[in-house]
Design a protein around this motif. Structure first.
Motif, PDB file in Angstrom:
ATOM      1  N   ASP A  76       0.840  -1.196   0.000  1.00 56.01           N
ATOM      2  CA  ASP A  76       0.000   0.000   0.000  1.00 56.01           C
ATOM      3  C   ASP A  76       0.876   1.247   0.000  1.00 56.01           C
ATOM      4  O   ASP A  76       1.692   1.440   0.916  1.00 56.01           O
ATOM      5  N   ASP A  77       0.705   2.097  -1.001  1.00 58.18           N
ATOM      6  CA  ASP A  77       1.501   3.322  -1.107  1.00 58.18           C
ATOM      7  C   ASP A  77       1.177   4.331  -0.003  1.00 58.18           C
ATOM      8  O   ASP A  77       1.924   5.289   0.202  1.00 58.18           O
ATOM      9  N   LYS A  78       0.063   4.139   0.710  1.00 54.09           N
ATOM     10  CA  LYS A  78      -0.324   5.074   1.759  1.00 54.09           C
ATOM     11  C   LYS A  78       0.220   4.678   3.124  1.00 54.09           C
ATOM     12  O   LYS A  78       0.043   5.412   4.089  1.00 54.09           O
ATOM     13  N   ASP A  79       0.849   3.509   3.204  1.00 52.79           N
ATOM     14  CA  ASP A  79       1.425   3.023   4.458  1.00 52.79           C
ATOM     15  C   ASP A  79       2.940   3.133   4.379  1.00 52.79           C
ATOM     16  O   ASP A  79       3.577   2.448   3.579  1.00 52.79           O
ATOM     17  N   LYS A 101      -3.888  15.313  -1.232  1.00 46.23           N
ATOM     18  CA  LYS A 101      -2.566  15.916  -1.358  1.00 46.23           C
ATOM     19  C   LYS A 101      -2.307  16.342  -2.798  1.00 46.23           C
ATOM     20  O   LYS A 101      -1.667  17.358  -3.055  1.00 46.23           O
ATOM     21  N   SER A 132       2.506  11.819  -3.964  1.00 42.23           N
ATOM     22  CA  SER A 132       1.366  12.141  -3.121  1.00 42.23           C
ATOM     23  C   SER A 132       0.659  10.869  -2.763  1.00 42.23           C
ATOM     24  O   SER A 132       0.532   9.958  -3.543  1.00 42.23           O
ATOM     25  N   SER A 133       0.190  10.790  -1.543  1.00 44.69           N
ATOM     26  CA  SER A 133      -0.403   9.548  -1.056  1.00 44.69           C
ATOM     27  C   SER A 133      -1.878   9.442  -1.361  1.00 44.69           C
ATOM     28  O   SER A 133      -2.453   8.384  -1.335  1.00 44.69           O
ATOM     29  N   ASN A 134      -2.552  10.548  -1.636  1.00 46.63           N
ATOM     30  CA  ASN A 134      -3.977  10.467  -1.950  1.00 46.63           C
ATOM     31  C   ASN A 134      -4.405  11.668  -2.765  1.00 46.63           C
ATOM     32  O   ASN A 134      -3.637  12.584  -3.034  1.00 46.63           O
ATOM     33  N   GLU A 178      -6.840   9.971  -8.206  1.00 45.58           N
ATOM     34  CA  GLU A 178      -5.579  10.704  -8.238  1.00 45.58           C
ATOM     35  C   GLU A 178      -5.733  11.930  -9.132  1.00 45.58           C
ATOM     36  O   GLU A 178      -6.236  11.842 -10.249  1.00 45.58           O
TER      37      GLU A 178
END
Length: 594
Positions: free
Chosen positions: A172-175, A581, A576-578, A289
């Motif tokens: 997961d790119d957000k973790d 951002k 950017s995570s989401n 995105e």
């Protein structure tokens, strides 16, 4: 259920939203790495030993054998574009890998079948013997050979396109923790190549040379069967990226160029807020995105210019594109010079898999009184080194360098690629020096006309060739892994499924270019050499391979200089995570442009 455990945009094999501690992560990536290990075990021996099979069994001459091999390798890499398109838009990465593995399994089985039955190949004959009149494989047998070979290429290309991306999807790119794990995954992907290659270049090559090609191809077929079983076994634990069948990423890129051409007479507005989608509200931006507008390649902005006609009806995507689509196209265009600068390195690699192996056939391969190393096993030297170096690099060197650079990967992706490019130039220079020495020893012992396999080898150890393989092995670790990370990290989410095919496409062009360069060099030097060209004929001792290696070294050095120029001009995409951002970055960019 805690929403924090759910992973947005990823599902399990039943179509339910994936759970963080049940699906994906390092555990599921092990199945991907295992399958990649067995796939490389099955096929890497082909890349170094098929020239011997083509010359010794199918009776092609050395130059034609080298070209057939590079054409096969080039096809296996260029087909990744088609496989990535299908994986992204229609069948998904998991199904792409399954189908590709079965096709590769079928191709290897046909090669084993042809190698086993004498009626399916030319009569026994030594192509290196004086005045030998050996008939090449032809007719239905030639068709069987190339059908089997290109089935392997098709399956291998599908795996290369979808397997790395499917493995990266497990994180997961957000973790932040999983982002670090994903970076390690790419390093361990190289380790999978090395482990599979180590077995392929020793055990399978030995079987091919001592037990027969039918046994060698059969073992490769069994290895592909294990790759299929291992990959399928991870089904309950995989995270699956949801395929968007409405519009593929590649189609969206093409739409930008078509729309920009159609709108070429329109004037780009000074205020980027007037471009289509640029002033979407914050809540809409969070749903997907949302890329900020940039000033680069302004001519593509014409694809996002709204007209009274387009604003009054549902936009035609071939006339009006979202600004995010336009920015995707800009990202690809910005990465194109980096992509082109890596082609020459594969051109060099092709020579190590063809002509360097033929050098080894003429040299003394004795290790002990009763054991000789097969020339095709020479690349095992850098692979053994990489098996030791990759864990040290990932677990010790990168964390140490990170303390000084504050870069998660130790050094930047482009710095890593540059190190590999300069090492490839050094490898070709070393190869030229070694070839001069090999021919000098042959001349001193009156063995310039020595016939491989019929006369004693030239009294020079085959291990002299390990220097060029060793240097190029280190170059592999830096450039190819660096490129995989670079393409995956720089492309936006809806393009990540085709990220790995950029590396393989670069290699494909390099292999095809090798075929062209060999023919051009032979044609240009036909009248100034007795052998009809630097690389012509079946006697490598009468050729001028050393001059060819020097030519490649000079080309590689010039290519590195060009790379320094384009890499310094490259601007990394803001991570950017989401969507929120991304929206903030977009608003900041708008204010700067005002």
């Amino acid at each position: 259920m805690d929403k924090a455990e759910l992973i947005e945009g990823k599902v399990d094999w039943k179509g339910r939203t994936a759970m963080r501690y049940k699906h994906g992560g390092t555990r599921s990536s092990i199945f991907v790495l295992g399958a990649f290990t067995f796939e490389n075990m099955a096929t890497l021996a082909l890349g170094v030993n098929l020239v011997t099979y083509f010359t010794g069994v199918m009776h092609f001459d050395i130059a034609d054998s080298a070209n057939h091999l590079t054409n096969y390798l080039g096809t296996s890499y260029i087909v990744t574009i088609l496989a990535a398109f299908l994986a992204d838009a229609y069948i998904g990465r998991f199904r792409t890998v399954l189908v590709s593995t079965f096709i590769e399994f079928l191709g290897l089985g046909l090669l084993a079948l042809q190698a086993h039955y004498p009626k399916l190949k030319p009569p026994l004959c030594n192509i290196f013997a004086p005045n030998a009149n050996c008939s090449q494989v032809n007719g239905a047998n030639a068709a069987l050979l190339f059908v089997a070979l290109y089935l392997v290429a098709l399956g291998s290309g599908g795996m290369k396109a979808a397997l790395p991306s499917h493995g990266a999807d497990q994180f997961d790119d957000k973790d932040p923790k999983e982002v670090t794990q994903k970076s390690s995954f790419f390093n361990w992907l190289l380790m999978a190549v090395c482990l599979g290659g180590a077995i392929s270049l020793t055990f399978i090559v030995w079987i091919q040379d001592h037990k027969g090609w039918d046994w060698g191809f059969s073992v490769s077929t069994i290895a592909m069967f294990f790759a299929l079983i291992i990959f399928a076994s991870g089904l309950p634990w995989y995270r699956f990226y949801v395929v968007n069948e409405s519009t593929s990423a590649l189609t969206g890129i093409v739409q930008v160029y078509v729309a920009a051409i159609r709108n070429r007479k329109l004037q780009v507005p000074e205020d980027c807020n007037e471009l289509y989608e640029i002033n979407k509200d914050k809540e809409a931006a969070i749903q997907a995105e949302f890329l900020p507008h940039t000033k680069a390649f302004r001519f593509l902005d014409k694809a996002a210019i709204e007209t009274p006609e387009s604003s009054s009806q549902t936009p035609n995507p071939w006339k009006l594109c979202r600004i995010t689509q336009v920015e995707n196209a800009k990202i690809l265009l910005n990465m194109l010079p980096i992509f082109c600068c890596t082609i020459i390195m594969t051109l060099c690699l092709a020579q190590l898999q063809t002509f360097s192996i033929q050098q080894g056939v003429t040299m003394d391969a004795t290790i002990t009184k009763h054991f000789k190393i097969p020339p095709a096993s020479l690349p095992i030297i850098p692979i053994i080194f990489l098996i030791i170096l990759v864990p040290l690099y990932d677990q010790i060197i990168v964390p140490f360098i990170r303390k000084f650079t504050n870069v998660p990967t130790g050094i930047t992706y482009l710095q890593r690629v540059g190190v590999g490019l300069i090492l490839s130039a050094m490898s070709m220079a070393v190869a030229a020096v070694v070839e001069v020495k090999r021919k000098r020893v042959a001349k001193e012992h009156n063995m310039l006309d020595a016939i491989p396999l019929l006369m004693p080898p030239i009294p020079i150890s085959v291990f002299w060739l390990t220097f060029q393989f060793f240097i190029f092995g280190i170059a592999d670790m830096f450039t190819y892994v660096g490129l995989l990370e670079f393409f995956y990290s720089q492309l936006p989410q809806d393009l990540k499924s085709i990220s790995s095919c950029f590396l393989w496409s670069s290699m494909a062009i390099g292999y095809f270019l090798s075929t062209i360069v060999v023919k051009i060099v032979n044609s240009a030097t036909r009248d100034i050499t007795r052998s009809g060209g630097w690389l012509a004929g079946n006697n490598i001792n009468r050729g001028h391979l050393n001059l060819f290696y020097w030519l490649l070294s000079i080309l590689s050095l010039l290519n590195f200089c060009v790379y320094l120029f384009v890499s310094k001009r490259y601007k990394y995409r803001k991570e950017s995570s989401n969507g929120e951002k991304d929206h903030e970055l977009q608003q900041k960019n708008v204010e700067e442009e005002k």
